[in-house]
Design a protein around this motif. Structure first.
Motif, PDB file in Angstrom:
ATOM      1  N   MET A  27      -4.619   4.677  -0.282  1.00  0.00           N
ATOM      2  CA  MET A  27      -3.567   5.686  -0.237  1.00  0.00           C
ATOM      3  C   MET A  27      -2.892   5.811  -1.597  1.00  0.00           C
ATOM      4  O   MET A  27      -2.615   6.904  -2.070  1.00  0.00           O
ATOM      5  N   ASN A  28      -2.651   4.667  -2.248  1.00  0.00           N
ATOM      6  CA  ASN A  28      -2.028   4.716  -3.569  1.00  0.00           C
ATOM      7  C   ASN A  28      -2.882   5.507  -4.551  1.00  0.00           C
ATOM      8  O   ASN A  28      -2.374   6.353  -5.282  1.00  0.00           O
TER       9      ASN A  28
ATOM     10  N   GLN B 129      -8.384  -2.122   2.760  1.00  0.00           N
ATOM     11  CA  GLN B 129      -8.004  -1.512   1.485  1.00  0.00           C
ATOM     12  C   GLN B 129      -7.096  -0.306   1.700  1.00  0.00           C
ATOM     13  O   GLN B 129      -6.853   0.443   0.758  1.00  0.00           O
ATOM     14  N   TYR B 130      -6.640  -0.080   2.920  1.00  0.00           N
ATOM     15  CA  TYR B 130      -5.918   1.152   3.244  1.00  0.00           C
ATOM     16  C   TYR B 130      -4.809   1.480   2.243  1.00  0.00           C
ATOM     17  O   TYR B 130      -4.736   2.578   1.697  1.00  0.00           O
ATOM     18  N   MET B 131      -3.983   0.476   1.956  1.00  0.00           N
ATOM     19  CA  MET B 131      -2.845   0.721   1.069  1.00  0.00           C
ATOM     20  C   MET B 131      -3.310   1.127  -0.325  1.00  0.00           C
ATOM     21  O   MET B 131      -2.798   2.068  -0.911  1.00  0.00           O
ATOM     22  N   ASN B 132      -4.307   0.407  -0.853  1.00  0.00           N
ATOM     23  CA  ASN B 132      -4.829   0.753  -2.169  1.00  0.00           C
ATOM     24  C   ASN B 132      -5.433   2.148  -2.175  1.00  0.00           C
ATOM     25  O   ASN B 132      -5.238   2.917  -3.110  1.00  0.00           O
TER      26      ASN B 132
END
Lengths: 399, 300, 479
Positions: B173-174, B168-171
């Motif tokens: 960070m968003n 889920q890293y990208m989510n």
């Protein structure tokens, strides 16, 4: 504003009532109409933004601002220049927020000369200060577009090949006073792969249109200040990568704050403030240390002054990921009681007010207009896809 | 003449309350796949009771305070207070304040609905980033409809016993950067494992991060650390922020690195030079003699 | 022969008697701890008191709510950060004054704080449940003629404005009960005219009109509560009921079942002022209105709900005031401190001038109240701008300056010393008074000086010693 059709001459086309695009509302105001135009163009741009396009992520942008006599015009309130300065400050902040590893420089044009007021650098605060100081500049003479472009080109030329080079011109004047043939400059810009965008504050000028067309940039003339803001902020998103842009791996350092166990940090001076006159370097404990040469900096991202290594932290890179993997676009649907509430914000739909709703193609959830805007402008994550295990795995594997 | 325009206001004026409204969105991880729940399902009851008491304590602070509670379950996330549909009609049954009874009943009822509808025993991760994204949309709407001139402090509290997953890293960070931009504080209360990703979120949004040492005292931990609103936190002595490790993990071996190579096209991070990017399949040119030209020195 | 003549230069300070606005804290702090203990038997009151505590105090209370032993004072002090230690001292004082917590010895010679057991028990009940239901929450069948929020709003507004209209003496009202008039007179908002016995508004009354609605109701109710015991009602019972009302839900009906006769009388009074709505006296149910909700909260009720009443005043930097209203009351109130220029069916235009403000100031209204009134009724459009302040700062400052220019004199009590026999005596005494900070004024030529009242004793003693030491033939005589 539309692109010219090269097949026929302007006078051969049908009679175009350009003023009819703008319509008065019931009370005779134009605001609603302009807001509508902005809204539509936003959606259009959003629709174009699809993932997997190659973007120029390491941007090097020169902003060339007209500071000639014509910027004292009062058609923007309070004056063209003050309005520009105010918007520019917000733009710089947003630019570095969205492109943390990019760099910016500012050039002003007045009295037929171009002057660099802020070097190409990655510190937003310095640029904001320089822009703020423009309030006190005297607006004299004519601008020289050519001198401005040449000055920008001179330093953009020296950048490594993987850097995306851009120039953004804000033109208040309808004329430019150049020493030699500006077409040569435009040709040079084109060969160097510099993308030039122009925002006109008065009316369309052929040379600006030519410049933008040749270098693959955009040219727009503002309607009023909110439109101006919208046009300016379009430049926050990184442009598609230029053809001649080479890709490469860039060496970067990831400094960490962690102190060694059990010991107090020693008092040290940071490199960023070491030679600044107004706030000198202070002895402090914390800070980021360059992993290559151990110089200390008090904030990131920064380019190490002694060894030239770009120092960033992982979230800085993550901040730019959404340009590369944008949230999928939603489908606009007329409201036919698909759902009682907006999935994200829990607003209950009222048939009279919410004429359109938006559906995500992946998770099939329904969203309201405001959430659609918020998700694609700011959040960059579809709440529907991100909370549903099936769609989450699907969207994740596709990345 | 201008020095004393404020007049001699009451000596205690600066200590009294501000008229700021505080919106708290609690995200409760109810995923049965959490380790603590698999070992002892009764922990959920205790956790829910503590969260409800904490939520009511938040409402008790000021009459204007607002509350929303979300459940993040194995397959979906949902608002359980104020739930979908019409408000329950609650009459007082004991000496509890009517509003608090309403909160308690609504949360329990909606949560029971979710628990009974979900019977799968497959272990799945909790999609907390998505739940935070929903919470941000909700906060965004409340901010939009609030009366002009009203100051609203919003924060999100995540109570979870799951681990955090890099998928889920990208989510994550968003949502963290969105929260930072919207001045929403993210607090995290970890019930089981240490959550390094969510801790970064706390650090980015200047929220509190606490890993509860023991479940027994959960309510007391919540009340001590998370009840004070961000503006009051500076007046209290609270656990000091720990230094967060922001080093990047390379995409090839998932190891933390000090110096790495970043793809100029997709910003993937690698620990060694490789001629082709594994993420975006770009072919790189071989660096000349392995040394990057120093651009600063070249230009004059 | 030196003679010191004493004369008081103005003993009473000429200060207009201003409207004293007490909040719940000020009200409760004057009650004895026995009364407080009795009040704390009701969860509602504990809840109301808790919300009125300073922010830091609320955190302290919640932290020790579940602790059974006393907590050492040093430990409590360590909860607050060093920079706010002053606030900590203030908070401790408030909590002690309200008997929310008590000092209690801890084995080992330390003193600690422990929450009052009644307060603790009942706050827990309010928060977590348990105990008896509140008196008005018996089950009800669904009201066939349920009233919605907007109806209740307009009803309460109309009732309350009746009272206000009566105060300004406008003709359009239907009149209010003798009880209400008595409360107004008791509160000093109106007084009986000596000539014809009719009541007229006082200076405090005008100030009262400028308060925000919530503060008006609270102020009025406080004075009503003062008279409650004379009417044979139980104060604690009434207060409890009032707070129950204040914690009820708008738009919901509540039952009168099981209420004592005294409370039913109280309910009828509240009905008259518009705090509750009842269709009929014997309807068996009532609806609380917005006036009764959160009665204690001194902050303006800027809630998130969209249906809260909107402001109507626009103030421009050129001192012009536009008010979108057709209410005579609001026009009359604005007229207290603005010069009205034009009047249209839905809007009036006025201008703030030095004269109009001074007129109001002379009437005892303070600048703070005028600004407060404008701020509170400001048009939503004024709040939308980027500026943090809803009113133009120049206008706000100017109003304050106009007030300050009336207060150019400060009064201090003093004693006049005069008729010194020699310049030397005068100098010695003046020097003494000056170094000790007692000197207010002196005139070298006339050999007179004024010494502050507080310093008079010191100066007199010094003078006696001085004249004795010089063994001069002079004697000190006092006039």
């Amino acid at each position: 504003m539309d692109e010219e059709d090269p097949k026929e001459y302007r006078w051969e086309t049908g009679y175009e009532k350009t003023w009819e695009v703008i319509q008065e509302d019931d009370d005779g105001f134009l605001e609603a109409s302009v807001a509508d135009i902005i809204q539509k163009s936003k959606r259009k741009r959003q629709a174009l933004k699809q993932g997997h396009a190659k973007l120029g992520m390491m941007r090097h942008l020169y902003i060339v601002i007209d500071c000639s006599d014509s910027m004292s015009g009062q058609d923007l309130k309070p004056t063209r220049l003050l309005c520009t300065v105010k918007l520019m400050e917000a733009f710089i902040e947003e630019f570095f927020d969205q492109n943390p590893i990019s760099q910016l420089g500012i050039i002003i044009m007045h009295n037929k000369r171009a002057e660099k007021i802020s070097e190409l650098a990655g510190n937003g605060r310095k640029h904001a200060k320089a822009v703020k100081a423009l309030n006190r500049t005297s607006l004299v003479g004519e601008p020289s577009l050519q001198n401005g472009l040449e000055l920008a080109l001179k330093s953009l030329k020296l950048l490594p090949s993987h850097a995306s080079r851009e120039i953004l011109v804000v033109m208040g004047s309808l004329t430019t006073c150049d020493p030699t043939d500006i077409n040569v400059t435009i040709e040079n810009l084109k060969t160097e792969g510099v993308r030039c965008c122009v925002i006109g504050l008065a009316a369309e000028v052929h040379v600006c249109r030519h410049l933008a067309n040749e270098t693959g940039g955009t040219y727009n003339v503002i309607l009023e200040d909110s439109h101006y803001k919208d046009l300016l902020f379009q430049n926050v998103d990184p442009p598609p990568a230029a053809v001649c842009l080479e890709s490469s791996l860039i060496k970067m350092g990831f400094p960490h704050q962690m102190a060694t166990e059990g010991t107090e940090d020693p008092l040290t001076m940071c490199m960023c403030h070491i030679d600044s006159a107004d706030e000198g370097s202070k002895l402090t404990t914390g800070g980021y240390y360059c992993p290559q040469c151990n110089s200390k900096y008090c904030e990131l991202p920064v380019e190490c002054r002694s060894c030239g290594l770009t120092l960033v932290s992982a979230p800085h890179l993550a901040r730019s990921y959404h340009h590369l993997f944008p949230a999928a676009n939603y489908k606009e649907l007329p409201y036919e009681h698909q759902s009682a509430i907006c999935f994200a914000c829990q607003k209950s739909f009222i048939a009279d007010n919410d004429k359109q709703v938006y559906e995500c193609n992946n998770c099939k959830k329904i969203f309201c207009t405001d959430c659609d805007m918020f998700i694609h402008d700011t959040l960059h994550t579809c709440p529907g896809c991100a909370t549903n295990l099936a769609t989450f795995q699907m969207s994740h594997s596709s990345q | 003449m201008m020095m004393d325009l404020e007049g001699s206001t009451e000596k205690s004026a600066d200590f009294t309350n501000t008229d700021e409204t505080s919106l708290l969105v609690i995200i409760m991880d109810s995923n049965p796949a959490q380790r603590i729940l698999r070992e002892n399902p009764h922990v959920l009851t205790q956790c829910v009771d503590s969260v409800i008491a904490f939520a009511n304590a938040h409402l008790m602070q000021k009459a204007q305070n607002k509350l929303a509670v979300m459940a993040c379950h194995s397959k979906l996330s949902e608002f359980i207070y104020p739930g979908p549909g019409k408000q329950l009609d609650v009459r007082q049954i004991d000496g509890q304040y009517e509003v608090f009874t309403l909160v308690e009943k609504t949360i329990k009822q909606n949560l029971a609905k979710i628990l009974t509808s979900e019977t799968s025993t497959v272990i799945t991760e909790s999609l907390l980033a998505g739940a935070i994204a929903m919470a941000l949309c909700y906060i965004h709407r409340i901010n939009r409809i609030k009366a002009p001139g009203l100051k609203l402090n919003s924060r999100i509290l995540v109570v979870t016993g799951s681990g955090d997953s890099a998928s889920q890293y990208m989510n994550y960070m968003n949502v963290f950067f969105t929260a930072q931009k919207q001045n929403v504080v993210i607090d995290v209360c970890a019930l089981d494992q240490h959550l390094s990703l969510l801790q970064q979120g706390c650090d980015i949004t200047s929220g509190m991060y606490l890993r509860v040492p023991q479940m027994q005292g959960l309510l007391q931990y919540l009340l001590w650390v998370f009840l004070p609103e961000p503006p009051i936190r500076q007046k209290l002595v609270l656990p000091p922020p720990v230094k967060v490790d922001y080093r990047a993990a390379c995409f090839c071996h998932r190891e933390l690195i000090d110096i790495g190579y970043v793809c100029s096209v997709c910003l993937s991070i690698f620990c060694k030079f490789s001629p082709i990017c594994t993420t975006c399949h770009t072919v790189f040119k071989i660096p000349s003699l392995g040394v990057k030209p120093k651009k600063k020195k070249l230009k004059i | 022969m030196a003679e010191t003549a004493e004369s008081s230069t103005n003993v009473t300070l000429i200060q207009p008697s201003n409207l004293e606005c007490k909040n719940l804290y000020d009200y409760l702090k004057t009650r004895s701890s026995a009364v407080l203990e009795k009040l704390y038997n009701h969860p509602t009151i504990c809840l109301a008191v808790y919300r009125e505590l300073p922010e830091l105090g609320r955190q302290y209370v919640i932290r020790i709510l579940f602790v059974e032993q006393p907590v050492p004072q040093a430990v409590v002090a360590s909860w607050g950060s060093q920079a706010y230690s002053k606030e900590h001292v203030y908070v401790s004082k408030v909590l002690t004054e309200l008997s929310v917590w008590l000092e209690s010895p801890i084995p080992g010679g330390l003193t600690g704080w422990i929450l009052s057991s009644t307060f603790k028990r009942n706050l827990k009940i309010a928060l977590l449940g348990g105990g008896k239901p509140w008196s008005m929450s018996s089950a009800l069948e669904v009201d066939s003629k349920a009233r919605d929020v907007s109806f209740l709003d307009s009803y309460s507004m109309e009732r309350w404005e009746c009272v206000l209209h009566y105060m300004v003496g406008s003709q359009q009202q239907e009149g209010i009960s003798a009880d209400a008039v008595r409360i107004l007179i008791h509160a000093g908002l109106m007084k009986c005219d000596d000539v014809d016995g009719s009541s007229v508004i006082t200076r405090q009354g005008f100030q009262f009109l400028l308060l925000d609605r919530q503060a008006q109701v609270w102020h009025f109710i406080l004075h009503y509560l003062d008279t409650v015991e004379n009417k044979g009602l139980d104060l604690a019972e009434c207060l409890t009921f009032l707070f129950q009302l204040s914690f009820s839900t708008l738009g919901k009906d509540y039952s009168t079942e099981g209420m004592s006769n005294g409370l039913l009388v109280f309910l009828q009074h509240l009905r008259e002022f518009g705090l509750v709505y009842q269709r009929k006296r014997k309807a068996g149910r009532f609806y609380p209105t917005r006036l009764a909700l959160n009665i204690t909260s001194s902050q303006s009720q800027a809630l998130l709900e969209e249906d809260t009443p909107k402001g109507y005043i626009v103030v421009e930097t050129n001192y012009r005031v536009y008010a979108y209203t057709d209410s005579n009351l609001q026009v009359a109130l604005l007229g207290l401190f603005t010069e009205l220029l034009y009047r249209f069916p839905n809007v009036i235009v006025g201008i703030l001038t030095r004269d109009s403000i001074r007129q109001a100031l002379k009437g005892g209204i303070t600048a703070e109240q005028i600004i407060g009134y404008l701020k509170q009724h400001v048009h939503p459009q004024m709040l939308r701008g980027e500026a943090k302040q809803p009113l133009p700062p120049t206008v706000v400052d100017q109003i304050k300056l106009w007030e300050l220019e009336r207060n150019r004199l400060t009064y201090s009590e003093g004693v006049l010393y005069g008729q010194f026999l020699s310049q030397n005596d005068f100098n010695v005494l003046r020097e003494f008074a000056h170094t000790n900070g007692h000197l207010i004024w002196c005139n070298r030529d006339k050999r007179t000086m004024v010494v502050s009242k507080a310093g008079h004793d010191d100066v007199k003693k010094f003078w006696k010693r001085y004249s004795k030491a010089n063994s001069s033939p002079h004697n000190l005589t006092e006039a």
